[in-house]
Design a protein around this motif. Structure first.
Motif, PDB file in Angstrom:
ATOM      1  N   SER A 122      29.517  15.101   8.506  1.00  0.00           N
ATOM      2  CA  SER A 122      30.964  15.185   8.680  1.00  0.00           C
ATOM      3  C   SER A 122      31.381  16.641   8.493  1.00  0.00           C
ATOM      4  CB  SER A 122      31.683  14.304   7.661  1.00  0.00           C
ATOM      5  OG  SER A 122      31.565  14.870   6.362  1.00  0.00           O
ATOM      6  N   TYR A 123      32.560  16.948   8.995  1.00  0.00           N
ATOM      7  CA  TYR A 123      33.094  18.298   8.822  1.00  0.00           C
ATOM      8  C   TYR A 123      33.198  18.642   7.340  1.00  0.00           C
ATOM      9  CZ  TYR A 123      34.304  18.173  13.763  1.00  0.00           C
ATOM     10  OH  TYR A 123      34.235  18.095  15.135  1.00  0.00           O
ATOM     11  N   GLY A 124      33.612  17.663   6.530  1.00  0.00           N
ATOM     12  CA  GLY A 124      33.737  17.880   5.088  1.00  0.00           C
ATOM     13  C   GLY A 124      32.399  18.153   4.432  1.00  0.00           C
ATOM     14  N   THR A 125      31.363  17.440   4.856  1.00  0.00           N
ATOM     15  CA  THR A 125      30.027  17.672   4.292  1.00  0.00           C
ATOM     16  C   THR A 125      29.537  19.067   4.639  1.00  0.00           C
ATOM     17  OG1 THR A 125      29.522  15.318   4.409  1.00  0.00           O
ATOM     18  CG2 THR A 125      27.651  16.820   4.215  1.00  0.00           C
ATOM     19  N   LEU A 126      29.772  19.497   5.873  1.00  0.00           N
ATOM     20  CA  LEU A 126      29.354  20.847   6.249  1.00  0.00           C
ATOM     21  C   LEU A 126      30.139  21.889   5.460  1.00  0.00           C
ATOM     22  CD1 LEU A 126      27.426  22.500   8.016  1.00  0.00           C
ATOM     23  CD2 LEU A 126      29.275  22.670   9.688  1.00  0.00           C
ATOM     24  N   ALA A 127      31.437  21.655   5.273  1.00  0.00           N
ATOM     25  CA  ALA A 127      32.245  22.584   4.480  1.00  0.00           C
ATOM     26  C   ALA A 127      31.678  22.702   3.067  1.00  0.00           C
ATOM     27  CB  ALA A 127      33.707  22.122   4.438  1.00  0.00           C
ATOM     28  N   ALA A 128      31.286  21.580   2.473  1.00  0.00           N
ATOM     29  CA  ALA A 128      30.691  21.602   1.131  1.00  0.00           C
ATOM     30  C   ALA A 128      29.354  22.343   1.148  1.00  0.00           C
ATOM     31  CB  ALA A 128      30.522  20.185   0.605  1.00  0.00           C
ATOM     32  N   LYS A 129      28.544  22.120   2.198  1.00  0.00           N
ATOM     33  CA  LYS A 129      27.234  22.771   2.276  1.00  0.00           C
ATOM     34  C   LYS A 129      27.341  24.290   2.343  1.00  0.00           C
ATOM     35  CE  LYS A 129      24.150  19.316   4.228  1.00  0.00           C
ATOM     36  NZ  LYS A 129      23.036  19.454   3.325  1.00  0.00           N
ATOM     37  N   ILE A 130      28.419  24.800   2.932  1.00  0.00           N
ATOM     38  CA  ILE A 130      28.572  26.257   2.998  1.00  0.00           C
ATOM     39  C   ILE A 130      29.346  26.795   1.793  1.00  0.00           C
ATOM     40  CG2 ILE A 130      28.345  26.344   5.512  1.00  0.00           C
ATOM     41  CD1 ILE A 130      31.415  26.846   5.616  1.00  0.00           C
ATOM     42  N   GLY A 131      29.589  25.917   0.814  1.00  0.00           N
ATOM     43  CA  GLY A 131      30.229  26.354  -0.427  1.00  0.00           C
ATOM     44  C   GLY A 131      31.739  26.454  -0.361  1.00  0.00           C
ATOM     45  N   MET A 132      32.348  25.813   0.630  1.00  0.00           N
ATOM     46  CA  MET A 132      33.797  25.870   0.794  1.00  0.00           C
ATOM     47  C   MET A 132      34.337  24.461   1.069  1.00  0.00           C
ATOM     48  SD  MET A 132      33.971  29.355   3.025  1.00  0.00           S
ATOM     49  CE  MET A 132      35.637  29.797   2.554  1.00  0.00           C
ATOM     50  N   PRO A 133      34.259  23.565   0.084  1.00  0.00           N
ATOM     51  CA  PRO A 133      34.583  22.156   0.325  1.00  0.00           C
ATOM     52  C   PRO A 133      36.009  21.883   0.796  1.00  0.00           C
ATOM     53  CG  PRO A 133      34.344  22.607  -2.019  1.00  0.00           C
ATOM     54  CD  PRO A 133      33.897  23.835  -1.299  1.00  0.00           C
ATOM     55  N   LYS A 134      36.923  22.785   0.563  1.00  0.00           N
ATOM     56  CA  LYS A 134      38.309  22.560   0.996  1.00  0.00           C
ATOM     57  C   LYS A 134      38.580  23.121   2.389  1.00  0.00           C
ATOM     58  CE  LYS A 134      39.952  22.458  -3.686  1.00  0.00           C
ATOM     59  NZ  LYS A 134      41.004  21.648  -4.179  1.00  0.00           N
ATOM     60  N   ARG A 149      26.606  17.480  16.515  1.00  0.00           N
ATOM     61  CA  ARG A 149      26.141  16.703  15.353  1.00  0.00           C
ATOM     62  C   ARG A 149      27.205  16.575  14.263  1.00  0.00           C
ATOM     63  NH1 ARG A 149      20.330  19.665  15.371  1.00  0.00           N
ATOM     64  NH2 ARG A 149      19.680  18.871  17.396  1.00  0.00           N
ATOM     65  N   LEU A 150      28.386  17.159  14.462  1.00  0.00           N
ATOM     66  CA  LEU A 150      29.475  16.984  13.505  1.00  0.00           C
ATOM     67  C   LEU A 150      30.352  15.823  13.952  1.00  0.00           C
ATOM     68  CD1 LEU A 150      30.716  20.541  12.459  1.00  0.00           C
ATOM     69  CD2 LEU A 150      29.143  19.006  11.289  1.00  0.00           C
ATOM     70  N   ILE A 151      30.643  14.947  13.001  1.00  0.00           N
ATOM     71  CA  ILE A 151      31.439  13.751  13.278  1.00  0.00           C
ATOM     72  C   ILE A 151      32.552  13.633  12.250  1.00  0.00           C
ATOM     73  CG2 ILE A 151      29.521  12.543  14.406  1.00  0.00           C
ATOM     74  CD1 ILE A 151      29.127  11.012  11.733  1.00  0.00           C
ATOM     75  N   GLY A 152      33.452  12.710  12.484  1.00  0.00           N
ATOM     76  CA  GLY A 152      34.544  12.475  11.548  1.00  0.00           C
ATOM     77  C   GLY A 152      34.047  11.858  10.254  1.00  0.00           C
ATOM     78  N   ALA A 153      34.852  11.955   9.217  1.00  0.00           N
ATOM     79  CA  ALA A 153      34.486  11.423   7.902  1.00  0.00           C
ATOM     80  C   ALA A 153      34.215   9.921   7.958  1.00  0.00           C
ATOM     81  CB  ALA A 153      35.598  11.714   6.892  1.00  0.00           C
ATOM     82  N   ASP A 154      34.849   9.228   8.907  1.00  0.00           N
ATOM     83  CA  ASP A 154      34.652   7.785   9.045  1.00  0.00           C
ATOM     84  C   ASP A 154      33.514   7.436  10.003  1.00  0.00           C
ATOM     85  OD1 ASP A 154      35.752   8.480  11.474  1.00  0.00           O
ATOM     86  OD2 ASP A 154      37.439   7.063  11.347  1.00  0.00           O
ATOM     87  N   GLY A 155      32.768   8.440  10.437  1.00  0.00           N
ATOM     88  CA  GLY A 155      31.650   8.214  11.347  1.00  0.00           C
ATOM     89  C   GLY A 155      32.027   8.230  12.818  1.00  0.00           C
ATOM     90  N   SER A 156      33.291   8.480  13.111  1.00  0.00           N
ATOM     91  CA  SER A 156      33.738   8.472  14.508  1.00  0.00           C
ATOM     92  C   SER A 156      33.381   9.778  15.215  1.00  0.00           C
ATOM     93  CB  SER A 156      35.246   8.243  14.580  1.00  0.00           C
ATOM     94  OG  SER A 156      35.928   9.313  13.952  1.00  0.00           O
ATOM     95  N   LEU A 157      33.243   9.661  16.528  1.00  0.00           N
ATOM     96  CA  LEU A 157      33.029  10.855  17.334  1.00  0.00           C
ATOM     97  C   LEU A 157      34.379  11.529  17.522  1.00  0.00           C
ATOM     98  CD1 LEU A 157      30.656   9.671  20.190  1.00  0.00           C
ATOM     99  CD2 LEU A 157      30.089  10.616  17.964  1.00  0.00           C
ATOM    100  N   VAL A 158      34.459  12.764  17.122  1.00  0.00           N
ATOM    101  CA  VAL A 158      35.699  13.512  17.301  1.00  0.00           C
ATOM    102  C   VAL A 158      35.377  14.850  17.936  1.00  0.00           C
ATOM    103  CG1 VAL A 158      36.978  12.422  15.419  1.00  0.00           C
ATOM    104  CG2 VAL A 158      35.568  14.399  14.924  1.00  0.00           C
ATOM    105  N   LYS A 159      36.196  15.251  18.827  1.00  0.00           N
ATOM    106  CA  LYS A 159      36.181  16.562  19.442  1.00  0.00           C
ATOM    107  C   LYS A 159      34.798  17.108  19.795  1.00  0.00           C
ATOM    108  CE  LYS A 159      40.502  17.874  17.307  1.00  0.00           C
ATOM    109  NZ  LYS A 159      41.217  18.849  16.516  1.00  0.00           N
ATOM    110  N   TYR A 160      34.635  17.382  21.044  1.00  0.00           N
ATOM    111  CA  TYR A 160      33.465  18.111  21.524  1.00  0.00           C
ATOM    112  C   TYR A 160      33.925  18.897  22.735  1.00  0.00           C
ATOM    113  CZ  TYR A 160      28.845  19.277  23.318  1.00  0.00           C
ATOM    114  OH  TYR A 160      27.740  19.959  23.774  1.00  0.00           O
ATOM    115  N   GLY A 161      33.706  20.181  22.724  1.00  0.00           N
ATOM    116  CA  GLY A 161      34.187  21.048  23.791  1.00  0.00           C
ATOM    117  C   GLY A 161      33.701  20.653  25.169  1.00  0.00           C
ATOM    118  N   GLY A 162      32.572  19.984  25.254  1.00  0.00           N
ATOM    119  CA  GLY A 162      32.041  19.551  26.540  1.00  0.00           C
ATOM    120  C   GLY A 162      32.444  18.134  26.904  1.00  0.00           C
ATOM    121  N   GLY A 163      33.305  17.528  26.103  1.00  0.00           N
ATOM    122  CA  GLY A 163      33.755  16.163  26.355  1.00  0.00           C
ATOM    123  C   GLY A 163      32.990  15.162  25.497  1.00  0.00           C
TER     124      GLY A 163
END
Length: 169
Positions: free
Chosen positions: A106-118, A140-154
């Protein structure tokens, strides 16, 4: 003086991919033919004026990408790339490259992994500005609820890429 970059095209099961490479053979952008305008705008934002000329990408890069689309999923790790962007964007993009094939975060998990959880929204914005689709796997980034969100290529391409990598979506 504009940055001089080469532009190549390869056929994939989900459309023609545009490959932008530099004189050293590094991938600078990978996007889809139907999003060429956006790719050119991202290149301009990251590098300033850019002069794109038709030029074959390095044979090894073409082979790696073709092999990935044919099912040899580990081939992307061998593609040399170089990016320009803010330090934060580069941090996010480098972290994307470390998400293993067949997994999502999830976007939040990646934010936490780079040391910036907020910084969830900032991670999303940086992800959306990723110039090197597929190789820096923003799909490979998805919404916190597991949904597919936003991809520049559709979203259909995102769904295909994830299924191709063995992720049930």
């Amino acid at each position: 003086m504009p940055e001089r970059l080469g532009l190549d095209r390869i056929a994939t099961p989900i459309g023609t991919a545009l490959l932008v490479t530099d004189a050293d053979g590094n991938l600078r952008a990978l996007d889809w033919h139907d999003y060429e305008h956006r790719m050119r705008e991202l290149l301009r934002l990251h590098y300033g004026p850019v002069d794109l000329t038709d030029q074959p990408a390095p044979a090894g890069m073409r082979t790696a990408l073709s092999s990935y689309f044919e099912g040899d999923l580990g081939q992307l790790a061998g593609v040399a790339w170089r990016i320009a962007g803010t330090p934060f964007q580069q941090k996010v993009w480098t972290a994307l490259a470390k998400i293993p094939v067949g997994t999502t975060l999830s976007y939040g998990t990646l934010a936490a992994k780079i040391g910036m959880p907020k910084a969830i929204r900032a991670v999303g914005h940086a992800n959306g500005s990723n110039p090197i689709s597929v190789v820096l796997p923003c799909h490979r980034l998805i919404g916190a609820d597991g949904s597919l969100v936003k991809y520049g290529g559709g979203l259909e391409r995102k769904r295909w890429l994830l299924r191709h990598e063995g992720v049930e979506v």
